[in-house]
Design a protein around this motif. Structure first.
Motif, PDB file in Angstrom:
ATOM      1  N   CYS A 144     131.248  47.067  20.786  1.00 23.48           N
ATOM      2  CA  CYS A 144     130.107  47.501  21.602  1.00 23.48           C
ATOM      3  C   CYS A 144     130.368  48.876  22.186  1.00 23.48           C
ATOM      4  O   CYS A 144     131.503  49.342  22.212  1.00 23.48           O
ATOM      5  N   PRO A 145     129.301  49.531  22.678  1.00 22.77           N
ATOM      6  CA  PRO A 145     129.525  50.779  23.408  1.00 22.77           C
ATOM      7  C   PRO A 145     130.182  50.497  24.753  1.00 22.77           C
ATOM      8  O   PRO A 145     130.090  49.385  25.280  1.00 22.77           O
ATOM      9  N   ALA A 146     130.857  51.501  25.303  1.00 24.82           N
ATOM     10  CA  ALA A 146     131.418  51.385  26.651  1.00 24.82           C
ATOM     11  C   ALA A 146     130.278  51.491  27.643  1.00 24.82           C
ATOM     12  O   ALA A 146     129.555  52.490  27.657  1.00 24.82           O
ATOM     13  N   ASP A 147     130.073  50.445  28.431  1.00 28.10           N
ATOM     14  CA  ASP A 147     128.981  50.392  29.396  1.00 28.10           C
ATOM     15  C   ASP A 147     129.500  49.602  30.588  1.00 28.10           C
ATOM     16  O   ASP A 147     129.702  48.387  30.491  1.00 28.10           O
ATOM     17  N   SER A 148     129.714  50.292  31.707  1.00 33.52           N
ATOM     18  CA  SER A 148     130.374  49.637  32.840  1.00 33.52           C
ATOM     19  C   SER A 148     129.555  48.464  33.365  1.00 33.52           C
ATOM     20  O   SER A 148     130.108  47.521  33.929  1.00 33.52           O
ATOM     21  N   GLU A 149     128.237  48.502  33.166  1.00 30.95           N
ATOM     22  CA  GLU A 149     127.389  47.426  33.700  1.00 30.95           C
ATOM     23  C   GLU A 149     127.337  46.200  32.786  1.00 30.95           C
ATOM     24  O   GLU A 149     127.238  45.078  33.248  1.00 30.95           O
ATOM     25  N   GLY A 150     127.355  46.411  31.492  1.00 34.68           N
ATOM     26  CA  GLY A 150     127.080  45.302  30.581  1.00 34.68           C
ATOM     27  C   GLY A 150     125.697  44.750  30.848  1.00 34.68           C
ATOM     28  O   GLY A 150     124.765  45.513  31.114  1.00 34.68           O
ATOM     29  N   CYS A 151     125.551  43.446  30.835  1.00 30.53           N
ATOM     30  CA  CYS A 151     124.264  42.822  31.146  1.00 30.53           C
ATOM     31  C   CYS A 151     124.531  41.552  31.937  1.00 30.53           C
ATOM     32  O   CYS A 151     125.265  40.671  31.471  1.00 30.53           O
ATOM     33  N   PRO A 195     132.427  56.788  20.693  1.00 30.67           N
ATOM     34  CA  PRO A 195     131.509  57.238  19.640  1.00 30.67           C
ATOM     35  C   PRO A 195     132.274  57.692  18.400  1.00 30.67           C
ATOM     36  O   PRO A 195     133.354  58.287  18.509  1.00 30.67           O
ATOM     37  N   PHE A 196     131.741  57.378  17.266  1.00 31.90           N
ATOM     38  CA  PHE A 196     132.269  57.738  15.946  1.00 31.90           C
ATOM     39  C   PHE A 196     133.550  56.994  15.560  1.00 31.90           C
ATOM     40  O   PHE A 196     134.177  57.324  14.560  1.00 31.90           O
ATOM     41  N   THR A 197     133.917  55.995  16.360  1.00 24.66           N
ATOM     42  CA  THR A 197     135.016  55.117  15.943  1.00 24.66           C
ATOM     43  C   THR A 197     134.617  54.398  14.656  1.00 24.66           C
ATOM     44  O   THR A 197     133.463  53.982  14.507  1.00 24.66           O
ATOM     45  N   VAL A 198     135.577  54.284  13.747  1.00 23.90           N
ATOM     46  CA  VAL A 198     135.343  53.519  12.518  1.00 23.90           C
ATOM     47  C   VAL A 198     136.050  52.170  12.669  1.00 23.90           C
ATOM     48  O   VAL A 198     137.275  52.115  12.758  1.00 23.90           O
ATOM     49  N   VAL A 199     135.257  51.090  12.761  1.00 26.36           N
ATOM     50  CA  VAL A 199     135.821  49.753  12.903  1.00 26.36           C
ATOM     51  C   VAL A 199     136.073  49.182  11.512  1.00 26.36           C
ATOM     52  O   VAL A 199     135.169  49.163  10.665  1.00 26.36           O
ATOM     53  N   ASP A 200     137.302  48.760  11.277  1.00 24.21           N
ATOM     54  CA  ASP A 200     137.657  48.165   9.978  1.00 24.21           C
ATOM     55  C   ASP A 200     137.314  46.676  10.007  1.00 24.21           C
ATOM     56  O   ASP A 200     137.941  45.901  10.729  1.00 24.21           O
ATOM     57  N   LYS A 225     120.579  53.699  27.988  1.00 21.19           N
ATOM     58  CA  LYS A 225     121.880  53.088  28.239  1.00 21.19           C
ATOM     59  C   LYS A 225     122.809  53.583  27.128  1.00 21.19           C
ATOM     60  O   LYS A 225     122.317  53.986  26.067  1.00 21.19           O
ATOM     61  N   PRO A 226     124.131  53.531  27.312  1.00 24.91           N
ATOM     62  CA  PRO A 226     125.011  53.889  26.185  1.00 24.91           C
ATOM     63  C   PRO A 226     124.669  53.010  24.987  1.00 24.91           C
ATOM     64  O   PRO A 226     124.664  51.785  25.094  1.00 24.91           O
ATOM     65  N   THR A 227     124.349  53.643  23.879  1.00 16.20           N
ATOM     66  CA  THR A 227     123.825  52.914  22.713  1.00 16.20           C
ATOM     67  C   THR A 227     124.421  53.458  21.423  1.00 16.20           C
ATOM     68  O   THR A 227     124.574  54.670  21.267  1.00 16.20           O
ATOM     69  N   PHE A 228     124.766  52.540  20.521  1.00 15.27           N
ATOM     70  CA  PHE A 228     125.255  52.919  19.193  1.00 15.27           C
ATOM     71  C   PHE A 228     124.264  52.485  18.118  1.00 15.27           C
ATOM     72  O   PHE A 228     123.671  51.401  18.205  1.00 15.27           O
ATOM     73  N   GLY A 229     124.107  53.315  17.092  1.00 14.06           N
ATOM     74  CA  GLY A 229     123.713  52.798  15.795  1.00 14.06           C
ATOM     75  C   GLY A 229     124.996  52.434  15.076  1.00 14.06           C
ATOM     76  O   GLY A 229     126.085  52.877  15.440  1.00 14.06           O
ATOM     77  N   TRP A 230     124.887  51.584  14.074  1.00 13.54           N
ATOM     78  CA  TRP A 230     126.077  51.206  13.297  1.00 13.54           C
ATOM     79  C   TRP A 230     125.851  51.566  11.832  1.00 13.54           C
ATOM     80  O   TRP A 230     124.849  51.156  11.230  1.00 13.54           O
ATOM     81  N   LEU A 231     126.779  52.345  11.283  1.00 10.72           N
ATOM     82  CA  LEU A 231     126.726  52.748   9.873  1.00 10.72           C
ATOM     83  C   LEU A 231     127.747  51.898   9.105  1.00 10.72           C
ATOM     84  O   LEU A 231     128.954  52.029   9.318  1.00 10.72           O
TER      85      LEU A 231
END
Lengths: 256, 256
Positions: free
Chosen positions: B105-112, B129-134, B150-156
Motif C-alpha cells: 500500500c502507499p504510505a498513509d499515516s491515517e489509513g482508514c 513510489p516506484f518501488t517494484v514489488v516482486d 490521499k496518497p495513492t498508487f496505480g499498480w503496473l
C-alpha cells in the motif's frame, strides 16, 4: 391516524454476528465451516430494522447491501457507535442524492473514517445519554449509555404496547442503564453475547453467562442473545452454555 | 516450474463503480434505475483480482463479500489508497485467524478508521513510489504515484508477456508516472473515468475526455475506463462521449 390503529413496532435482526461475522475469513472451526455449508447459519454484522406505522428505522448499518434492501430509503438511522462493523454500510449510501436522512448517534469526535468530513445525505445528530428521541406516531427511542471502548448507546424503543431494548456492544451495563432497563419492564432485550462463558477475560463485550445474568436482573419478559462470535457459537452448538428458557439465541432474520 | 509453462496473468475487474456505486442510493436517474432492473449494469466499488500461476492478488478491497468470494484466502492485497470505498472489505476480513496476508500500500499515516490500530491478519507494508514489488513466479508490481486527495498508487503489473496498469483514483498523471507508463508500452491500462466530459471542474478523478487523452498519450494497446459515476454512465448511454475504438468502458466482471 388514531393511536389504536397503529400496529405494534416490529424489530427484525438483519445481522447477529460479532465484528468478523460467521464464518470468519479462512477459519476452519466447526462453527465457521457449518456456516459456509448452511447459509442460514451465517451471521452478518449486528444490525436491525425497526418498522412502525409504515416507516423503517435502521439500527446500525454494517451490511454492505443496504441499497438493495432499502432502495426507496429509510426514515432514519439510530447508531450504537462508530466502529466499522456497525457503520460500514454508510460509506456508499451517503452519496445518494435523495432527501437528507437523520442519523441519531452518540457524540464521538472521531466518528469513523471520513463520515463526518463527507456526510453526503446523512445528517448526524449526536445525542446526550438518556435523551428520548421522538420518532413520531407514538414511538420513542431512548439513548442508553453502554460500556464499550467507544461512546456507545443501546436504544430502548417504546410504543403504546411494547418496550424493546437493543444493546450492542457492551460489557455489563452502567448502573443507570441497568436501572432504566428494570424500570422499563421490557418486552424484550436484545443483548451483546460475543464470547463463550469460558472466555478468561472478556473486554468490551459480554460472554454468555454475563449476558444471561444481566437479562435475568433486568426482569425482561424475553432475552435475545446477539453479536455472536464463532467461539460462542461453538459453545452453544456443543451445549456448553446454560441459557434459561425465556432467553433465545438470535439468528439473522429473527423478528421480535 | 519453467517460466515458459506459466500462463499470462489475468486481471478481472470485480467492481467498476465510483464511490457510491451504481445505482446510487435513492437515485432515480436513468442510469441508476436501469441498474436496479438489470443486475449486469450494476457497478460495485472499483476493485480487481489478478491471477497468475495459481495465485490470487486483490487490488483494493471495496467489496463486502470477499469472504464468500475467496473463502480460502488470497496471496496478497495491493491497495491503491485508503478511502473507504477501496478498503471497506478489509474491516471484517482482518479478524480471520488464518496466515498473515501481505497488504502492499502507499504510505498513509491515517489509513482508514482503525485498520492500522487493529490490523488482525493483515500485514500492511507501505511502499515508496516506484518501488517494484516482486510477487514471485516472474510477476512484478510497480507502485505508480497518482494525483488524488490521499496518497495513492496505480499498480503496473508485468509478467513475461504483458504489462497491465491499474490506475484509480486519479486526475491526470504526475509526469514521472506518465513517463513510466509510456516506457512500459502497456498491453492495457485500466483508468479512472469517474465523470462525464461536461463536468465543469473534475477534482480527484478524471472525466472521460481527460481519461481518453491520457490513454492516447500513453500509447497503450488497449484502454479500459473504470470507476464510473452515474452521470458518466448516462453520458455513455446517451452516446455523448467520443471514445476511440481501442478504449472500452469496463463492466463488473470484465477479464483483461
Amino acid at each position: 391516524m388514531r393511536d389504536g390503529m397503529i400496529a405494534p413496532m416490529q424489530l427484525t435482526l438483519l445481522g447477529t454476528g460479532a465484528a468478523g461475522g460467521i464464518p470468519l475469513w479462512g477459519c476452519t472451526c466447526a462453527a465457521c465451516c457449518s456456516a459456509r455449508d448452511e447459509p442460514a447459519r451465517r451471521r452478518r454484522p449486528a444490525s436491525a430494522a425497526l418498522t412502525h406505522a409504515g416507516r423503517t428505522f435502521l439500527i446500525d448499518a454494517g451490511l454492505g447491501d443496504l441499497e438493495q434492501r432499502y432502495p426507496d430509503g429509510v426514515n432514519a438511522f439510530l447508531l450504537t457507535h462508530f466502529h466499522a462493523d456497525h457503520v460500514q454500510g454508510l460509506f456508499h449510501l451517503r452519496w445518494g442524492p435523495g432527501v437528507p436522512v437523520p442519523v441519531w448517534c452518540p457524540a464521538d469526535s472521531e466518528g469513523c473514517a471520513d463520515l463526518f468530513k463527507h456526510p453526503g445525505c446523512l445528517r448526524f445528530q449526536p445525542q446526550a445519554p438518556f435523551t428520548v428521541v421522538d420518532l413520531g406516531e407514538g414511538l420513542t427511542a431512548t439513548a442508553l449509555p453502554l460500556a464499550h471502548s467507544k461512546p456507545t448507546f443501546g436504544w430502548l424503543f417504546a410504543d403504546n404496547e411494547r418496550r424493546i431494548a437493543y444493546c450492542t456492544d457492551t460489557r455489563g451495563f452502567p448502573p443507570a442503564t441497568a436501572q432504566a432497563l428494570r424500570d422499563a419492564a421490557c418486552t424484550a432485550i436484545v443483548l451483546d453475547s460475543t464470547y463463550a462463558s469460558d472466555h478468561p477475560a472478556p473486554t468490551g463485550h459480554n460472554h454468555v453467562a454475563l449476558a444471561v445474568d444481566l437479562l435475568v436482573a433486568s426482569a425482561t419478559t424475553r432475552g435475545v442473545l446477539t453479536h455472536i462470535g464463532h467461539e460462542c457459537q461453538r459453545a452453544i452448538d456443543e451445549r456448553r452454555e446454560n441459557i434459561p428458557d425465556h432467553i433465545v439465541v438470535a439468528n439473522d432474520g429473527l423478528v421480535i
